[in-house]
Design an enzyme around this catalytic site. Structure first.
Site, short mmCIF file in Angstrom:
data_model
loop_
_atom_site.label_atom_id
_atom_site.label_comp_id
_atom_site.label_asym_id
_atom_site.label_seq_id
_atom_site.Cartn_x
_atom_site.Cartn_y
_atom_site.Cartn_z
N GLU A 147 -79.67 -48.67 71.91
CA GLU A 147 -80.60 -47.85 72.71
C GLU A 147 -79.82 -46.99 73.71
O GLU A 147 -80.18 -45.85 73.99
CB GLU A 147 -81.59 -48.76 73.45
CG GLU A 147 -82.62 -49.35 72.51
CD GLU A 147 -83.30 -50.58 73.07
OE1 GLU A 147 -84.50 -50.70 72.90
OE2 GLU A 147 -82.62 -51.45 73.65
N CYS A 200 -98.62 -82.40 66.76
CA CYS A 200 -99.68 -83.39 66.95
C CYS A 200 -99.91 -84.26 65.72
O CYS A 200 -100.71 -85.19 65.76
CB CYS A 200 -100.99 -82.69 67.34
SG CYS A 200 -101.68 -81.69 66.02
N GLU A 225 -57.50 -53.50 75.47
CA GLU A 225 -58.85 -54.03 75.63
C GLU A 225 -58.81 -55.50 76.04
O GLU A 225 -58.10 -56.30 75.44
CB GLU A 225 -59.57 -53.88 74.28
CG GLU A 225 -61.04 -53.89 74.36
CD GLU A 225 -61.61 -52.55 74.88
OE1 GLU A 225 -60.83 -51.65 75.24
OE2 GLU A 225 -62.85 -52.46 74.95
N LYS A 254 -68.72 -45.53 64.75
CA LYS A 254 -69.44 -46.76 65.07
C LYS A 254 -69.96 -47.47 63.82
O LYS A 254 -70.28 -46.84 62.82
CB LYS A 254 -70.63 -46.42 65.98
CG LYS A 254 -70.25 -45.95 67.37
CD LYS A 254 -69.65 -47.08 68.16
CE LYS A 254 -69.70 -46.94 69.63
NZ LYS A 254 -70.80 -47.35 70.37
N LYS A 309 -62.24 -50.81 66.95
CA LYS A 309 -62.71 -50.58 68.31
C LYS A 309 -63.24 -51.92 68.82
O LYS A 309 -64.36 -52.33 68.49
CB LYS A 309 -63.81 -49.52 68.35
CG LYS A 309 -64.23 -49.17 69.77
CD LYS A 309 -65.16 -47.97 69.78
CE LYS A 309 -65.46 -47.46 71.16
NZ LYS A 309 -66.24 -48.35 71.99
N LYS A 349 -57.38 -41.91 65.49
CA LYS A 349 -56.61 -41.06 66.41
C LYS A 349 -55.64 -40.23 65.58
O LYS A 349 -55.04 -40.76 64.63
CB LYS A 349 -55.80 -41.93 67.37
CG LYS A 349 -56.64 -42.84 68.24
CD LYS A 349 -55.76 -43.79 69.06
CE LYS A 349 -56.63 -44.72 69.88
NZ LYS A 349 -55.88 -45.85 70.43
N SER A 360 -63.39 -41.74 77.91
CA SER A 360 -64.25 -42.37 76.93
C SER A 360 -63.83 -41.87 75.54
O SER A 360 -62.83 -41.17 75.42
CB SER A 360 -65.66 -41.91 77.28
OG SER A 360 -66.61 -42.60 76.61
N LEU A 361 -64.59 -42.18 74.53
CA LEU A 361 -64.34 -41.63 73.19
C LEU A 361 -65.62 -41.01 72.70
O LEU A 361 -66.70 -41.54 72.97
CB LEU A 361 -63.95 -42.76 72.24
CG LEU A 361 -62.57 -43.38 72.36
CD1 LEU A 361 -62.48 -44.63 71.50
CD2 LEU A 361 -61.49 -42.38 71.94
N ASP A 394 -76.71 -45.85 73.32
CA ASP A 394 -76.09 -44.75 72.56
C ASP A 394 -77.13 -43.70 72.20
O ASP A 394 -76.86 -42.50 72.20
CB ASP A 394 -75.45 -45.28 71.26
CG ASP A 394 -74.07 -45.87 71.52
OD1 ASP A 394 -73.56 -45.68 72.65
OD2 ASP A 394 -73.52 -46.52 70.62
P1 AMP Z 1 -66.55 -45.76 75.21
O1 AMP Z 1 -67.00 -47.19 75.17
O2 AMP Z 1 -67.44 -44.82 74.52
O3 AMP Z 1 -66.19 -45.35 76.58
O4 AMP Z 1 -65.24 -45.74 74.29
C1 AMP Z 1 -63.96 -45.85 74.79
C2 AMP Z 1 -63.54 -47.28 74.92
O5 AMP Z 1 -63.28 -47.86 73.66
C3 AMP Z 1 -62.23 -47.42 75.63
O6 AMP Z 1 -62.37 -47.33 77.00
C4 AMP Z 1 -61.83 -48.79 75.20
O7 AMP Z 1 -62.41 -49.73 76.08
C5 AMP Z 1 -62.48 -49.00 73.85
N1 AMP Z 1 -61.51 -49.21 72.76
C6 AMP Z 1 -61.48 -50.29 71.97
N2 AMP Z 1 -60.51 -50.23 71.07
C7 AMP Z 1 -59.86 -49.05 71.27
C8 AMP Z 1 -58.76 -48.40 70.66
N3 AMP Z 1 -58.10 -48.94 69.63
N4 AMP Z 1 -58.37 -47.22 71.16
C9 AMP Z 1 -59.03 -46.65 72.20
N5 AMP Z 1 -60.08 -47.21 72.81
C10 AMP Z 1 -60.50 -48.40 72.36
#
Ligand code: AMP
Length: 669
Positions: free
Chosen positions: A35, A403, A174, A306, A116, A282, A82-83, A37
């Site tokens: 939700e 019961c 992480e 995702k 991830k 990457k 972030s990603l 996202d």
């Molecule tokens: P977001 O949760 O959208 O902010 O995505 C970025 C987060 O993904 C980063 O801050 C990390 O906490 C997490 N993450 C987990 N695995 C990786 C990875 N292999 N490379 C980069 N980020 C990662």
């Protein structure tokens, strides 16, 4: 028009701000990751469509949440961003296209593929091999100094002695908790990620040490004199230096390769010891990464692909039977706690006996479990390949586990089929489980609406023998209650107040509250409108003249049979009689000349300061009516907080008037 769009956008931004804070700062989200996202995507889509929409709090501009005041702040030497997310192949194709456009040349792109991990990121700065500072991501610009907490994690080296270890480098990775370790503390946290985030941000590092956290490294931040050419080479050296890296890291050359890897990993991820919510791709070439750089909140050279947040796999530990208010026996699988899109699931409905047989669900099986939207978690299928010899078939009980009464499946004369649901044959308070559920129904919003006497309290009062029957609610021993754990003077007085207030009730709500199967609030209204007074209702019951109700438009054979069955039970009649003396049951007043006469309404979203049930009742008191679908007959769609978009869109199409809660209140007076 633009004003509406802007308002809708700002509402979403406010929602986003709220959930961002709950997610990152308080480590206690109240909506699922999916939700969350979805909300982000809705905002981004609006921004794309209407370029005049702008906010500093847009997900495109913000990362995480500002550092908490509990910690000293640290300005990252290189921002921790972030990603961006991809959900399908098309998103990946667009991602690559954008990169090639940006570079403006034809290059072959290699991707470093990394799981991830669903934890929280941390930054570790090493100077001359010593870990000098450890920081959380915070809002990407500034994080919280949590060095001592990070040092309690066994995977984080305090000193690195290798000769090729850079003099000044920030290692990022992480922090997370394994699923098995989460199982032990699952009652304290919403999901494993929150457990990691909550433990890591404890004021006292000794508290952090109590939780077995892990760390997997995946990149660098600030890196003086970086000579590395490839991300994959850097990952290899991270391992040599003593950091844990993921054993699933890979190199892939094409989008189709990424897609098939994603498919494969999506299936296998459930066997991992920790939660993974996608794959990160990457650009492997660090020179290209440098050229591509960053947007305001994410690198251009990476994307998170995702996984579906709707399902997962888990082991069925046991199957239990729940008995509902109407006696329905529902089998529920107790499963090993599993994180499905940010929500930890340990109970899964199996619906009924037929469902267990049809899907051949056995205790000990590994099951694919779905949790999507508001639907209760359920089993899609069991993985037969994983079936153990020790798996046990579940025998559905012939007697009610509460019961001991016989259980039965009703025969439907119209469809000429037996009902799929097996029920306890006792229709009343003799069955403990049914009684508790009936009491919960009695106090619920649309029934007597007794605030402060929620479901949990009913269970507790039942266990303490304070309540056995609805009328007991009106003779509670408040002295005893005020001595109970968790009850203070104020809460007891609130409870007393709401119980006293509930003594006055309209006939429709009363009929609904006694909990006859098939008599929902709408049917209760029809009956109340027809019989007018409680005396009329009792009269028809005493004379067993139930068939008379067939004259009411909307009441049919099913309802009649159900009422007949209900009053066969003497205890039910007894309760109605007792309640009729204790309560002041009012005629259902329909104001035929009310201000809303002839007008139809529908509510969407959460209303401020008033329940949905009360709002509906206000409309009806003023001669308006409520409709349940958006159609041409609808005059007003009233918007609360976080309304359903689909309803708004349809209302616009049909030119239905869309009004705010304030406008609706104005209409009332
Ligand atoms: P977001 O949760 O959208 O902010 O995505 C970025 C987060 O993904 C980063 O801050 C990390 O906490 C997490 N993450 C987990 N695995 C990786 C990875 N292999 N490379 C980069 N980020 C990662």
């Amino acid at each position: 028009m633009n004003k509406n769009i802007k308002q809708n956008y700002l509402n979403k931004i406010n929602e986003f701000k709220k959930h961002n804070k709950l997610y990152y700062e308080n480590s206690s989200p109240i909506i699922s990751d999916k939700e969350f996202d979805k909300l982000k995507k809705e905002i981004l889509d609006l921004e794309k469509k209407y370029i005049f929409l702008k906010s500093n709090f847009s997900p495109l501009k913000s990362v995480g949440f500002k550092p908490s005041k509990n910690f000293l702040k640290f300005k990252h030497r290189q921002k921790m961003l972030s990603l961006s997310n991809a959900f399908n192949e098309e998103d990946l194709i667009n991602f690559e296209k954008k990169i090639l456009n940006f570079l403006n040349e034809k290059v072959n792109l290699d991707y470093s593929v990394e799981p991830k991990i669903d934890g929280i990121s941390a930054s570790l700065t090493y100077k001359n091999g010593n870990l000098v500072i450890g920081v959380s991501r915070g809002d990407g610009k500034e994080g919280e100094i949590i060095t001592d907490n990070l040092k309690t994690i066994k995977d984080i080296p305090h000193k690195v002695k290798n000769s090729n270890f850079p003099k000044d480098i920030e290692i990022r990775g992480e922090v997370f908790i394994n699923k098995n370790d989460f199982e032990k503390i699952k009652d304290n946290f919403a999901n494993p990620r929150n457990a990691a985030s909550g433990s890591l941000r404890q004021k006292n590092p000794e508290e952090t040490r109590k939780i077995p956290l892990n760390f997997i490294a995946y990149t660098f931040g600030y890196f003086e004199d970086n000579k590395y050419k490839l991300q994959s080479d850097f990952l290899k050296d991270l391992k040599l230096w003593g950091f844990k890296t993921s054993e699933h890291n890979k190199i892939e050359k094409s989008i189709s390769g990424l897609v098939s890897l994603h498919k494969k990993f999506e299936k296998e991820r459930f066997q991992l010891e920790y939660d993974v919510d996608g794959l990160v791709y990457k650009i492997n070439n660090l020179k290209l990464q440098k050229r591509l750089g960053f947007t305001s909140n994410a690198p251009r050279w990476a994307i998170a692909h995702k996984f579906s947040a709707d399902y997962s796999y888990s082991e069925i530990l046991n199957i239990e039977i729940q008995v509902g208010r109407t006696g329905a026996l529902t089998p529920v699988a107790k499963v090993k706690a599993v994180n499905i899109g940010g929500v930890v699931v340990s109970n899964v409905t199996l619906h009924n006996e037929d469902e267990i047989l049809r899907k051949d669900i056995r205790i000990g099986d590994t099951a694919k479990i779905e949790r999507a939207g508001d639907v209760i978690p359920h089993v899609i299928e069991v993985d037969l390949k994983k079936r153990k010899n020790s798996s046990k078939k579940f025998i559905f009980p012939n007697n009610c586990p509460s019961c001991g009464s016989k259980t039965e499946k009703e025969f439907n004369k119209i469809t000429k089929k037996y009902d799929a649901v097996r029920r306890c044959s006792s229709e009343g308070f003799e069955c403990e489980k049914i009684a508790i559920e009936k009491l919960k129904h009695f106090i619920s919003k649309e029934a007597l609406n007794i605030d402060g006497l929620g479901k949990r309290v009913i269970e507790k009062f039942w266990d303490l023998k304070l309540i056995n029957s609805p009328e007991d609610i009106f003779k509670l021993d408040y002295d005893k209650i005020s001595n109970l754990d968790g009850w203070g003077k104020q809460s007891v007085s609130n409870l007393k107040y709401s119980i006293e207030k509930a003594r006055e009730v309209t006939l429709d709500r009363f009929i609904f509250s006694i909990g006859v199967r098939h008599i929902g609030i709408e049917n209760a209204k029809l009956i109340a409108d027809n019989l007018k007074t409680i005396e009329g209702f009792i009269d028809i019951i005493n004379k067993k003249n139930i068939n008379e109700l067939l004259n009411i438009d909307g009441i049919g054979e099913t309802q009649i049979q159900s009422i007949k069955k209900f009053i066969k039970n003497k205890e039910n009649i007894n309760i109605i009689n007792k309640l009729s003396k204790i309560l002041s049951i009012k005629k259902l007043e329909i104001n035929k000349k009310g201000r809303l006469k002839g007008k139809t309404f529908m509510f969407t979203g959460k209303l401020a300061g008033i329940s949905r049930a009360e709002a509906k009742s206000l409309v009806e008191k003023n001669s308006g009516s409520i409709v349940s679908t958006v159609n041409q007959k609808l005059n007003y769609l009233v918007l609360g907080e976080k309304p359903t978009n689909k309803k708004i869109e349809l209302a616009k199409k049909l030119s239905v008037k869309i009004i705010s809660q304030q406008e609706w209140t104005k209409l009332l007076n």
